[in-house]
Motif scaffolding. Sequence first.
Motif, PDB file in Angstrom:
ATOM      1  N   ASN A  70      20.698  20.934  29.028  1.00 47.33           N
ATOM      2  CA  ASN A  70      20.335  22.838  29.433  1.00 47.33           C
ATOM      3  C   ASN A  70      19.255  22.353  30.609  1.00 47.33           C
ATOM      4  N   GLY A  71      19.234  23.622  30.974  1.00 51.30           N
ATOM      5  CA  GLY A  71      18.695  23.874  32.436  1.00 51.30           C
ATOM      6  C   GLY A  71      18.446  23.033  33.559  1.00 51.30           C
ATOM      7  N   THR A  73      20.822  23.551  36.315  1.00 46.02           N
ATOM      8  CA  THR A  73      20.982  23.911  37.528  1.00 46.02           C
ATOM      9  C   THR A  73      19.948  24.417  38.176  1.00 46.02           C
ATOM     10  N   THR A  74      19.214  25.710  36.985  1.00 48.81           N
ATOM     11  CA  THR A  74      17.976  26.026  37.137  1.00 48.81           C
ATOM     12  C   THR A  74      17.221  25.503  38.336  1.00 48.81           C
ATOM     13  N   ASN A 262      13.809  29.386  30.409  1.00 47.24           N
ATOM     14  CA  ASN A 262      13.524  29.207  32.385  1.00 47.24           C
ATOM     15  C   ASN A 262      11.770  29.296  32.432  1.00 47.24           C
ATOM     16  N   ARG A 299      23.954  31.795  36.614  1.00 50.21           N
ATOM     17  CA  ARG A 299      23.336  31.327  34.905  1.00 50.21           C
ATOM     18  C   ARG A 299      21.656  32.425  35.537  1.00 50.21           C
ATOM     19  N   VAL A 313      24.769  34.784  31.899  1.00 55.21           N
ATOM     20  CA  VAL A 313      23.584  34.793  31.256  1.00 55.21           C
ATOM     21  C   VAL A 313      24.709  33.160  31.240  1.00 55.21           C
ATOM     22  N   LEU A 314      24.769  31.719  31.260  1.00 58.62           N
ATOM     23  CA  LEU A 314      25.238  30.792  31.007  1.00 58.62           C
ATOM     24  C   LEU A 314      24.995  30.593  29.023  1.00 58.62           C
ATOM     25  N   LYS A 316      26.247  26.784  27.021  1.00 60.74           N
ATOM     26  CA  LYS A 316      27.491  26.678  26.543  1.00 60.74           C
ATOM     27  C   LYS A 316      27.238  25.469  25.219  1.00 60.74           C
ATOM     28  N   ALA A 320      21.150  26.198  23.908  1.00 58.41           N
ATOM     29  CA  ALA A 320      21.045  27.160  24.396  1.00 58.41           C
ATOM     30  C   ALA A 320      21.476  28.599  24.605  1.00 58.41           C
ATOM     31  N   TYR A 413      27.386  36.737  27.931  1.00 58.53           N
ATOM     32  CA  TYR A 413      27.335  35.718  28.277  1.00 58.53           C
ATOM     33  C   TYR A 413      28.474  34.511  27.712  1.00 58.53           C
ATOM     34  N   TYR A 416      30.934  27.902  30.431  1.00 55.46           N
ATOM     35  CA  TYR A 416      31.207  27.837  31.823  1.00 55.46           C
ATOM     36  C   TYR A 416      32.328  27.832  32.415  1.00 55.46           C
TER      37      TYR A 416
END
Length: 435
Positions: A70-71, A73-74, A262, A299, A313-314, A316, A320, A413, A416
């Motif tokens: 998780n996380g 990409t951000t 985040n 995201r 809000v992604l 998956k 998350a 929510y 992908y």
Amino acid sequence: MRATLSRLTESPTVKHLIPICIGKTARSLLRLAHRGSALPGLIVERIDAALLPDILGSLPRGVVVVAGTNGKTTTTRLVVEVLRAHHIRVFSNPSGSNYSRGILSSLLGQISFSGRLDADIAVLELDEGHAGAFVEVVPPRHSLILNVMRDQMDRYGEIDHTTNLLHQVAVATTDDVVVNDLDPRLHSGRFLRDVDATVSSFSASSELRTLFPGDDELLDADPPAPTAISDQTTLERIDPSPLVSFDGASHPLTLSFGGTFNTLNAVAALAICRAVLRGEFDPGHAFQALANTTPAFGRGELIAVNGQTIHLVLVKNPGAFRAALESYSGDGAQTMIALNDHDADGKDVSWIWDVDFTALRSDPVRVVTGTRAADLELRLHYDDITAEIREPNIGGALELFIETPSPTVKRIYCTYTAMLAIRRTLRPGILGEAA
């Protein structure tokens, strides 16, 4: 003459010219059609497997890999902005396409026909399932391992397999490995075995640890025994405002987007940037860059539609989704949940039964949608939550969701592929992943 010709064809300028031309042409055609795709990267990968390692291997500061469940990409986005604030030229895969072919597609948009990349360093998000093959040909100089959770079990299997995939990244890293101190699987003796790089970590204070449960804690299982790591970047507090400590000093942290998870991603970004920059690291530049960074694609992104604000809000996997619900629920936002089971989402959606949805009792769930909308509606029922509308078609559900005025933000929510479909509808003409 023959010797001269041989030298020319072996030079990076000449030997990659034809594949680069083919890839750039394919990419341009797709962009004209307003389609983002990793296809150009796949084409080049098939005809010139050496292009990616040759170009990335020539970067003076090497490659930074960001991996984990998780996380990614951000956090990758935050790392890129912090490094750029230190006047370092960065190449990245900003759309979140995290296979080699997606990285190649991004690369084709930035290299010259001679194969020159105007960058000092590459910061790359990698999918766990493809990271091992990537680091075999492009050993990273630095790696950041964020977490390991049960995710897409039809692809990855059990969590120990995912841990082993991430272990391959750590072993291949030459200079620095940063791991999550809150995830015992990532700083166990087993995970760090055969890791020759310098190991440091990011963490949170003891008062905050319950906000970031690992996979074993979600399932009430006993985690592996941790190994102590001395150099740590720590989230000391969240309220009334976030505070981060390292090197014996504390610093206020500001982000332009919300979510407790985040905030921890930002701490992770600081930790890897400290490792990359060493004595060049400037806290002032770093924290200003974090404050100015906007959410990554889909995201936590805010999209204005017909005078309303839609918050994407992604979600998956159970970890998350749980983190997102704890971060955002209770603010009265009108809610839509979109659950798909396409290949990129994972065919097995039984993970929704590991999510505690009770936090949504205070927020009106207006619509459930997606290919598995019925499963989602049933799951919510068992937490005494009733969705007003079940509409499997995402386009139709989005119309119903938007048409009802709301004084607060509207939150979606979404898994992908549902996120991609929603975003294409809300922002037509904007290229998506692997653009």
